[in-house]
Design a protein around this motif. Structure first.
Motif, short mmCIF file in Angstrom:
data_model
loop_
_atom_site.label_atom_id
_atom_site.label_comp_id
_atom_site.label_asym_id
_atom_site.label_seq_id
_atom_site.Cartn_x
_atom_site.Cartn_y
_atom_site.Cartn_z
N ARG A 189 2.95 1.19 -4.31
CA ARG A 189 3.60 2.48 -4.08
C ARG A 189 2.56 3.60 -4.00
O ARG A 189 2.68 4.52 -3.20
N TYR A 190 1.53 3.50 -4.84
CA TYR A 190 0.47 4.49 -4.82
C TYR A 190 -0.25 4.45 -3.47
O TYR A 190 -0.47 5.48 -2.84
N PRO B 57 4.49 -8.21 -10.63
CA PRO B 57 4.28 -7.46 -11.87
C PRO B 57 4.39 -5.96 -11.61
O PRO B 57 4.11 -5.48 -10.53
N PRO B 58 4.82 -5.20 -12.62
CA PRO B 58 4.98 -3.75 -12.46
C PRO B 58 3.71 -3.05 -12.02
O PRO B 58 3.75 -2.09 -11.26
N ASP B 59 2.57 -3.52 -12.46
CA ASP B 59 1.31 -2.89 -12.08
C ASP B 59 1.06 -3.04 -10.59
O ASP B 59 0.60 -2.10 -9.93
N ALA B 60 1.35 -4.20 -10.03
CA ALA B 60 1.14 -4.43 -8.61
C ALA B 60 2.08 -3.56 -7.79
O ALA B 60 1.70 -2.99 -6.76
N ARG B 61 3.34 -3.47 -8.23
CA ARG B 61 4.32 -2.62 -7.53
C ARG B 61 3.87 -1.15 -7.55
O ARG B 61 3.93 -0.45 -6.55
N SER B 62 3.38 -0.70 -8.69
CA SER B 62 2.90 0.68 -8.80
C SER B 62 1.71 0.92 -7.88
O SER B 62 1.61 1.96 -7.23
N MET B 63 0.82 -0.06 -7.81
CA MET B 63 -0.35 0.08 -6.95
C MET B 63 0.06 0.13 -5.48
O MET B 63 -0.49 0.92 -4.70
#
Length: 95
Positions: free
Chosen positions: A10-11, A2-8
Motif C-alpha cells: 500500500r505504501y 502478512p500485515p507488513d507485506a500488505r502495508s508495504m
C-alpha cells in the motif's frame, strides 16, 4: 499475506516522488500543481485562483496600456505642434 507485506504494498502504491513534485513546481508552480500532487487541495486551489486572478488583472491592465499607447500615437503630432508654437511665441515675445 502478512500485515507488513500488505502495508508495504500500500505504501509503494500510494507514495509520492519528490522529483515529480519539484518538476511540477518548476513547470506548473503558479498553477499549484505541486500542491495538488502532494494532496494539499485547499492551498492548491487558492494558489490556482490567485494566479488566474493575477493573470486576468495583468492582462486587463496591459490591454488598457496598449490602447492608451495606440491613442497616444495619434495625439503626438498635436502635442509637438503646440509645444513648438509655444516655443516660437516665447522666443518672439521675449526677443
Amino acid at each position: 499475506m502478512p500485515p507488513d507485506a500488505r502495508s508495504m504494498m500500500r505504501y509503494d502504491a500510494g507514495k509520492k516522488s519528490p522529483l515529480i513534485a519539484y518538476l511540477l513546481w518548476f513547470f506548473f508552480g503558479l498553477f499549484g500543481a505541486h500542491r495538488f500532487y502532494a494532496g494539499r487541495m485547499g492551498t492548491g486551489l487558492a494558489l490556482l485562483a490567485l494566479s488566474l486572478i493575477g493573470f486576468a488583472t495583468v492582462g486587463a491592465v496591459l490591454l488598457v496600456s496598449l490602447i492608451w499607447v495606440v491613442v497616444d500615437a495619434f495625439l503626438i503630432p498635436g502635442w509637438i505642434r503646440r509645444h513648438n508654437n509655444r516655443l516660437i511665441d516665447s522666443l518672439t515675445q521675449g526677443g
